[in-house]
Design an enzyme around this catalytic site. Structure first.
Site, PDB file in Angstrom:
ATOM      1  N   ALA A 170       0.822  -1.210   0.000  1.00 57.93           N
ATOM      2  CA  ALA A 170       0.000   0.000   0.000  1.00 57.93           C
ATOM      3  C   ALA A 170       0.857   1.262   0.000  1.00 57.93           C
ATOM      4  O   ALA A 170       0.459   2.281  -0.552  1.00 57.93           O
ATOM      5  CB  ALA A 170      -0.934  -0.005   1.199  1.00 57.93           C
TER       6      ALA A 170
ATOM      7  N   ASN B 144      -5.876   3.671  10.474  1.00 54.14           N
ATOM      8  CA  ASN B 144      -5.086   2.568  11.017  1.00 54.14           C
ATOM      9  C   ASN B 144      -4.897   2.653  12.522  1.00 54.14           C
ATOM     10  O   ASN B 144      -4.613   1.659  13.163  1.00 54.14           O
ATOM     11  CB  ASN B 144      -3.723   2.508  10.314  1.00 54.14           C
ATOM     12  CG  ASN B 144      -2.976   3.816  10.414  1.00 54.14           C
ATOM     13  OD1 ASN B 144      -3.563   4.883  10.400  1.00 54.14           O
ATOM     14  ND2 ASN B 144      -1.680   3.725  10.535  1.00 54.14           N
TER      15      ASN B 144
ATOM     16  N   GLN C 231      -6.508  -0.748   5.410  1.00 50.79           N
ATOM     17  CA  GLN C 231      -7.178  -1.329   6.584  1.00 50.79           C
ATOM     18  C   GLN C 231      -8.639  -1.665   6.305  1.00 50.79           C
ATOM     19  O   GLN C 231      -9.305  -2.250   7.150  1.00 50.79           O
ATOM     20  CB  GLN C 231      -7.125  -0.340   7.759  1.00 50.79           C
ATOM     21  CG  GLN C 231      -5.746   0.088   8.170  1.00 50.79           C
ATOM     22  CD  GLN C 231      -4.999  -1.001   8.903  1.00 50.79           C
ATOM     23  OE1 GLN C 231      -5.569  -2.015   9.294  1.00 50.79           O
ATOM     24  NE2 GLN C 231      -3.704  -0.818   9.089  1.00 50.79           N
TER      25      GLN C 231
ATOM     26  N   SER D 236      -3.535  -3.506   0.466  1.00 53.60           N
ATOM     27  CA  SER D 236      -2.370  -4.221   0.972  1.00 53.60           C
ATOM     28  C   SER D 236      -2.745  -5.673   1.252  1.00 53.60           C
ATOM     29  O   SER D 236      -3.843  -5.955   1.705  1.00 53.60           O
ATOM     30  CB  SER D 236      -1.875  -3.549   2.248  1.00 53.60           C
ATOM     31  OG  SER D 236      -0.781  -4.261   2.740  1.00 53.60           O
ATOM     32  N   SER D 237      -1.819  -6.579   0.976  1.00 56.29           N
ATOM     33  CA  SER D 237      -2.119  -8.001   1.122  1.00 56.29           C
ATOM     34  C   SER D 237      -1.940  -8.495   2.557  1.00 56.29           C
ATOM     35  O   SER D 237      -2.718  -9.312   3.041  1.00 56.29           O
ATOM     36  CB  SER D 237      -1.216  -8.798   0.177  1.00 56.29           C
ATOM     37  OG  SER D 237      -0.961 -10.069   0.671  1.00 56.29           O
ATOM     38  N   HIS D 238      -0.928  -7.977   3.246  1.00 61.94           N
ATOM     39  CA  HIS D 238      -0.643  -8.566   4.570  1.00 61.94           C
ATOM     40  C   HIS D 238      -1.581  -8.093   5.662  1.00 61.94           C
ATOM     41  O   HIS D 238      -1.474  -8.513   6.801  1.00 61.94           O
ATOM     42  CB  HIS D 238       0.824  -8.340   4.972  1.00 61.94           C
ATOM     43  CG  HIS D 238       1.162  -6.943   5.330  1.00 61.94           C
ATOM     44  ND1 HIS D 238       1.490  -6.584   6.608  1.00 61.94           N
ATOM     45  CD2 HIS D 238       1.223  -5.824   4.590  1.00 61.94           C
ATOM     46  CE1 HIS D 238       1.747  -5.287   6.637  1.00 61.94           C
ATOM     47  NE2 HIS D 238       1.589  -4.808   5.415  1.00 61.94           N
TER      48      HIS D 238
ATOM     49  N   CYS E 270       4.956   2.414  12.500  1.00 62.25           N
ATOM     50  CA  CYS E 270       6.035   3.296  12.034  1.00 62.25           C
ATOM     51  C   CYS E 270       6.365   4.370  13.047  1.00 62.25           C
ATOM     52  O   CYS E 270       7.469   4.886  13.070  1.00 62.25           O
ATOM     53  CB  CYS E 270       5.689   3.918  10.693  1.00 62.25           C
ATOM     54  SG  CYS E 270       3.959   3.955  10.338  1.00 62.25           S
TER      55      CYS E 270
END
Lengths: 96, 496
Positions: free
Chosen positions: B167, B247, B275, B295-297, B420
């Protein structure tokens, strides 16, 4: 596919038993709990299914999923990690 | 306003009060070992700068070692009855690995996803862009099937899905690519203050390239004002970027209304759905979304892959970040990774298949966790309770510092904000944007619930949090003052 006979009650129950057995073999606590929950709910939901075509389709689909479950349970046993804090380390201690 | 150092007091208190056995407190005092409770285990992986890294095996070794010391030390046995006991699970007949409750950072890979991926690491290794032989054809077919699965979740056409590395790359591609393509006529970008860091940083870098960026504020619930957005749109605005699910606080923005406004003013609408994808119902046509980052994860898929939805009719043009072989409609050159792409596709298929089951299960656990946590005094839920994704719960525990609570919660993997920013001790900018003061932003913790979270774990977490918040508050001088009825805001703190 039409030549394949409709699975009997006994065959479905045997398949269910296999699902539970293989789910229980996951070493990972979260995956084990998830697949136990998922197997139970899926079989329970489709218990009243009468349509033979649907039953046959679901049966064949479930057989494929059982294959995944078998392989992944083995992989889960090959790469193991510490137990989580909600898991008893010894089965015997469970009731203590 | 009280200073940060005051709020952090609870962390150092244990060594003074002598709650830990003397052996341990002396070790804590002797060096900068505030993060490690077992010097011996930590030393094994000590780095040059004196920073120690802990792996799960170290935690186990340390716990065992600590248990040994305790069982041989009569003083230790006597003083063993503290509320922090659970923080260092030892000798209780249970494992040592923490409960994973940080689903916004990443999710465990679903075994069914891994099963799909494995054959692309063993036998099916062809380059999906090789069209001269069977090895290429078979992987290409699987990649296109995966694309279908990814598109179906958001009711898009498979041709509108571009695979990226994640992402962050998707967001950068949009925030930089779209304005650069239209730079001759358009000079303005609109986004919000609660976006993910990669959107904010990409937008900031566009300021250096001569664009103007409007950062919209949010109300105390974390929602943007759609009227304010409409007023901010100018004739030279080219892009509006608003994230669907936040998020840190899990707030769902009114995407459909924003889509309508953007369509009316003919401005491209991008939404960061890292998300949200697969977790809330999204329809790109119904919601007028032009670009979407995925996003995949975050959906139990493999890490290292994501996607960007780019609308084809009307066509959205953007300048690619990478130059190369022209794969993915020329927008993202580079060979696709079939194991990751197929894993992502399977994860997306499962999100759709399990949508109702997951939704019901996660809501049930979420309600249980929220009611358990809010039963504590001075605990508040951050973000709107009505426009909220149940799998992300952000709670502030006043008069307890988030970091010290996390230290006391070694047996639960949580975070005080996004992954992050948790490395720096900066308070969360998202909570700041909501108008929370520093102290409250510091005392907030994010709980993430997913498909693989169990009810047993939630019960454990509720109990652990209740015990340890009480414990830390009892150590806090601020809490004492609050109990005595002193208004903290009326106190003038001396400077340091």
């Amino acid at each position: 596919m039409s030549s394949v006979p409709v699975p009997t009650r006994r065959q479905v129950l045997a398949l269910y038993k296999q699902f539970i057995k293989n789910s229980n073999q996951f070493n990972n606590y979260n995956f084990r709990q998830y697949f136990l929950r998922k197997s139970r709910s899926t079989f329970k939901e489709s218990a009243d299914l009468k349509d033979t075509v649907q039953v046959t389709n679901m049966f064949n689909e479930a057989k494929k999923e059982l294959g995944i479950l078998k392989r992944q349970a083995v992989i889960s046993q090959m790469y193991t990690f510490d137990k989580t804090v909600v898991e008893p380390t010894l089965k015997l201690n469970h009731t203590q | 306003m009280f200073g940060r150092s005051l709020v952090r007091l609870p962390r150092v208190v244990p060594s003074n009060v002598g709650l830990r056995p003397s052996v341990w407190s002396s070790k804590i005092r002797s060096g900068n070992l505030s993060r490690c409770y077992s010097a011996a285990a930590a030393e094994a992986v000590k780095l040059d700068e004196g920073i120690s890294i802990e792996t799960h095996t170290d935690i186990q070794a340390a716990a065992k070692e600590q248990a040994n010391v305790r069982s041989n030390d009569s003083e230790a046995i006597k003083s063993g009855n503290t509320a922090l006991n659970h923080a260092y699970q030892e000798n209780t007949g249970f494992g040592t690995r923490p409960i994973y409750l940080d689903m916004q950072a990443t999710t465990p890979t679903d075994p069914r996803v891994l099963d799909t991926m494995l054959k692309y690491y063993t036998g099916l290794y062809g380059n999906p862009h090789s069209n001269t032989h069977a090895y290429g054809w078979e992987t290409n077919k699987s990649v296109e099937e995966a694309r279908e699965h990814v598109a179906k979740v958001i009711n898009a056409n498979a041709k509108e899905i571009i695979f990226t590395s994640g992402a962050t790359e998707s967001n950068n591609m949009v925030l930089k690519g779209v304005p650069r393509f239209y730079k001759k006529t358009k000079k303005h970008i609109i986004t919000t203050r609660t976006e993910h860091k990669c959107v904010l940083e990409a937008a900031r870098s566009m300021i250096n390239e001569g664009f103007e960026v409007t950062f919209l504020g949010v109300d105390s619930n974390g929602l943007i004002d759609v009227n304010e957005l409409e007023n901010a749109i100018r004739p030279d605005t080219c892009l509006v970027s608003v994230m669907a699910v936040n998020n840190e606080i899990g707030v769902i923005q009114p995407i459909k209304q924003i889509g309508e406004i953007c369509k009316k003013h003919k401005v491209y609408f991008h939404t960061d759905c890292a998300q949200a994808y697969g977790k809330i119902p999204i329809d790109v046509n119904d919601m007028n979304i032009d670009l979407m980052s995925i996003s995949s994860h975050k959906i139990y898929g493999p890490k290292g892959i994501g996607a960007l939805y780019v609308r084809r009719r009307p066509r959205i043009r953007l300048e690619p970040l990478l130059s190369g072989g022209g794969q993915e409609r020329g927008l993202r050159s580079g060979t696709l990774a079939p194991p990751l792409v197929t894993g992502f596709g399977e994860a997306a298929r499962l999100m759709l298949q399990e949508f109702d089951n997951d939704q019901n299960y996660i809501s049930r656990l979420s309600n249980k966790l929220i009611s358990g946590l809010l039963s504590l005094d001075h605990a508040t839920l951050n973000g709107s309770p009505n426009h909220h994704y149940p799998g992300c719960i952000n709670v502030s525990f006043a008069y307890v510092e988030g970091e010290s609570l996390l230290m006391a919660l070694r047996d639960i993997a949580l975070s005080s904000g996004s992954a992050c920013t948790s490395a720096s001790l900066e308070p969360s900018y998202v909570l700041h944007a909501l108008g929370k003061d520093d102290a409250l932003a510091h005392s907030s913790i994010r709980f993430g619930i997913g498909r693989f979270t169990t009810e047993e774990e939630v019960d454990y977490v509720i109990k652990a949090i209740q015990e340890r918040v009480k414990f830390l508050r009892e150590l806090s001088p601020l809490w004492e003052m609050v109990q005595e009825g002193i208004d903290l805001d009326s106190i003038e703190w001396s400077g340091h």
